[in-house]
Design a protein around this motif. Structure first.
Motif, PDB file in Angstrom:
ATOM      1  N   SER A 183      35.463  15.754 -19.164  1.00 29.28           N
ATOM      2  CA  SER A 183      35.224  14.799 -20.244  1.00 29.28           C
ATOM      3  C   SER A 183      36.352  14.904 -21.262  1.00 29.28           C
ATOM      4  O   SER A 183      37.152  15.824 -21.237  1.00 29.28           O
ATOM      5  N   ALA A 184      36.358  13.938 -22.151  1.00 25.82           N
ATOM      6  CA  ALA A 184      37.289  13.929 -23.276  1.00 25.82           C
ATOM      7  C   ALA A 184      36.523  13.384 -24.470  1.00 25.82           C
ATOM      8  O   ALA A 184      35.514  12.707 -24.315  1.00 25.82           O
ATOM      9  N   ASN A 185      37.005  13.683 -25.639  1.00 19.06           N
ATOM     10  CA  ASN A 185      36.350  13.197 -26.858  1.00 19.06           C
ATOM     11  C   ASN A 185      34.869  13.542 -26.865  1.00 19.06           C
ATOM     12  O   ASN A 185      34.015  12.690 -27.051  1.00 19.06           O
ATOM     13  N   ARG A 186      34.577  14.768 -26.588  1.00 19.90           N
ATOM     14  CA  ARG A 186      33.231  15.352 -26.590  1.00 19.90           C
ATOM     15  C   ARG A 186      32.342  14.881 -25.469  1.00 19.90           C
ATOM     16  O   ARG A 186      31.900  15.638 -24.657  1.00 19.90           O
ATOM     17  N   ARG A 187      32.000  13.613 -25.397  1.00 22.17           N
ATOM     18  CA  ARG A 187      30.974  13.179 -24.458  1.00 22.17           C
ATOM     19  C   ARG A 187      31.468  12.113 -23.486  1.00 22.17           C
ATOM     20  O   ARG A 187      30.687  11.593 -22.702  1.00 22.17           O
ATOM     21  N   ARG A 188      32.737  11.762 -23.534  1.00 23.00           N
ATOM     22  CA  ARG A 188      33.245  10.713 -22.651  1.00 23.00           C
ATOM     23  C   ARG A 188      33.396  11.246 -21.233  1.00 23.00           C
ATOM     24  O   ARG A 188      34.288  12.035 -20.946  1.00 23.00           O
ATOM     25  N   PHE A 189      32.523  10.842 -20.358  1.00 24.74           N
ATOM     26  CA  PHE A 189      32.473  11.305 -18.976  1.00 24.74           C
ATOM     27  C   PHE A 189      33.636  10.714 -18.181  1.00 24.74           C
ATOM     28  O   PHE A 189      33.784   9.496 -18.115  1.00 24.74           O
ATOM     29  N   LEU A 190      34.477  11.569 -17.590  1.00 27.27           N
ATOM     30  CA  LEU A 190      35.659  11.092 -16.871  1.00 27.27           C
ATOM     31  C   LEU A 190      35.638  11.367 -15.375  1.00 27.27           C
ATOM     32  O   LEU A 190      36.285  10.663 -14.609  1.00 27.27           O
ATOM     33  N   GLY A 191      34.951  12.434 -14.967  1.00 27.64           N
ATOM     34  CA  GLY A 191      34.972  12.765 -13.551  1.00 27.64           C
ATOM     35  C   GLY A 191      34.118  13.961 -13.235  1.00 27.64           C
ATOM     36  O   GLY A 191      33.553  14.603 -14.122  1.00 27.64           O
ATOM     37  N   THR A 192      34.051  14.257 -11.937  1.00 23.05           N
ATOM     38  CA  THR A 192      33.228  15.362 -11.475  1.00 23.05           C
ATOM     39  C   THR A 192      33.814  15.982 -10.207  1.00 23.05           C
ATOM     40  O   THR A 192      34.575  15.339  -9.487  1.00 23.05           O
ATOM     41  N   ALA A 193      33.441  17.221  -9.974  1.00 24.02           N
ATOM     42  CA  ALA A 193      33.784  17.910  -8.733  1.00 24.02           C
ATOM     43  C   ALA A 193      32.604  18.781  -8.347  1.00 24.02           C
ATOM     44  O   ALA A 193      31.893  19.304  -9.211  1.00 24.02           O
ATOM     45  N   VAL A 194      32.412  18.933  -7.036  1.00 28.79           N
ATOM     46  CA  VAL A 194      31.352  19.793  -6.512  1.00 28.79           C
ATOM     47  C   VAL A 194      32.000  20.814  -5.591  1.00 28.79           C
ATOM     48  O   VAL A 194      32.721  20.449  -4.658  1.00 28.79           O
ATOM     49  N   VAL A 195      31.739  22.091  -5.869  1.00 22.80           N
ATOM     50  CA  VAL A 195      32.268  23.186  -5.069  1.00 22.80           C
ATOM     51  C   VAL A 195      31.086  23.889  -4.411  1.00 22.80           C
ATOM     52  O   VAL A 195      30.088  24.177  -5.079  1.00 22.80           O
ATOM     53  N   LEU A 196      31.213  24.155  -3.109  1.00 24.09           N
ATOM     54  CA  LEU A 196      30.149  24.837  -2.373  1.00 24.09           C
ATOM     55  C   LEU A 196      30.597  26.225  -1.957  1.00 24.09           C
ATOM     56  O   LEU A 196      31.763  26.441  -1.622  1.00 24.09           O
ATOM     57  N   VAL A 226      41.512  16.962 -21.734  1.00 30.93           N
ATOM     58  CA  VAL A 226      40.462  16.971 -20.718  1.00 30.93           C
ATOM     59  C   VAL A 226      39.777  18.334 -20.730  1.00 30.93           C
ATOM     60  O   VAL A 226      40.430  19.363 -20.618  1.00 30.93           O
ATOM     61  N   ARG A 227      38.459  18.309 -20.872  1.00 30.36           N
ATOM     62  CA  ARG A 227      37.668  19.534 -20.825  1.00 30.36           C
ATOM     63  C   ARG A 227      36.773  19.501 -19.595  1.00 30.36           C
ATOM     64  O   ARG A 227      36.206  18.464 -19.277  1.00 30.36           O
ATOM     65  N   VAL A 228      36.657  20.638 -18.935  1.00 31.41           N
ATOM     66  CA  VAL A 228      35.794  20.740 -17.765  1.00 31.41           C
ATOM     67  C   VAL A 228      34.729  21.786 -18.062  1.00 31.41           C
ATOM     68  O   VAL A 228      35.020  22.860 -18.573  1.00 31.41           O
ATOM     69  N   ARG A 229      33.490  21.426 -17.758  1.00 31.99           N
ATOM     70  CA  ARG A 229      32.368  22.333 -17.961  1.00 31.99           C
ATOM     71  C   ARG A 229      31.411  22.205 -16.784  1.00 31.99           C
ATOM     72  O   ARG A 229      31.518  21.284 -15.978  1.00 31.99           O
TER      73      ARG A 229
END
Length: 157
Positions: free
Chosen positions: A56-69, A10-13
Motif C-alpha cells: 500500500s501507499a498513503n496509509r490505506r491505498r491498496f496497491l497489490g498483494t503476494a501469497v507465499v506458501l 510502498v509499504r508491505v505488511r
C-alpha cells in the motif's frame, strides 16, 4: 495528474481479515483463470503455511498483494501469487512485494524461493530476472487456460 509513488513510499505488511474484499477484488480484476477464491484467501490469512502480503501507499491505498506458501520440513518456499493494480505497475510495487516474500521465506528458514510465471508475461519475467531469479524449468499447459509456464527460483542468503 498526481505524482507516481516512489518505491520508498510502498509499504508491505501482512494482510488482515479487513483486507479480504480488496484481495478478492484484485484477484478477480487481474486473473482470467486460476483465481484464488474468497475461501482460499481466508484460509491463507489464518494459516501457518502461508503468508499473504499487502502493498500500500498513503496509509490505506491498496496497491497489490503476494501469497507465499511454505511446506513443513521443506527449505523451499513458493511465491504462489502476485498481483498489482494496473496504476501501480512499474512503480516498485512488485519489487517490494517480492522482497517481502523473500523476507517471509527467510523467517520460515527457507533457503530458496520458487515461482511459476506465464511464458508470455514478459514484464514479470524481466522483473524476476532483474531480482536474481534463475529459470529452472518449463511446464506445458500449466494454467487452467492451457498457457505454459516458466519455473524460476532464487537462493536466499
Amino acid at each position: 495528474m498526481s505524482p507516481t509513488p516512489a518505491t520508498a513510499a510502498v509499504r508491505v505488511r501482512r494482510a488482515e481479515l479487513s483486507d479480504l474484499d480488496d484481495l478478492v477484488a484484485l484477484e478477480e480484476a487481474t486473473f482470467d483463470s486460476d483465481r484464488m477464491s474468497r475461501t482460499q484467501y481466508r484460509r491463507h490469512l489464518d494459516s501457518d503455511t502461508a503468508r499473504v502480503l499487502v502493498a500500500s501507499a498513503n496509509r490505506r491505498r491498496f496497491l497489490g498483494t503476494a501469497v507465499v506458501l511454505f511446506r513443513k520440513g521443506s527449505s523451499v518456499a513458493r511465491l504462489y501469487s502476485i498481483a498489482s493494480k494496473p496504476e501501480a505497475r512499474g512503480k516498485g510495487v512488485g519489487s517490494a512485494l517480492i522482497e517481502a516474500a523473500e523476507a517471509a521465506a527467510r523467517q520460515h528458514r527457507c533457503r530458496t524461493l520458487r515461482l511459476e510465471v506465464r511464458t508470455e508475461n514478459h514484464n514479470a519475467v524481466r522483473l524476476y530476472e532483474r531480482l536474481g531469479y534463475h529459470r529452472i524449468g518449463h511446464h506445458e499447459h500449466y494454467y487452467q487456460d492451457g498457457s505454459h509456464a516458466w519455473r524460476y527460483e532464487k537462493a536466499l542468503a
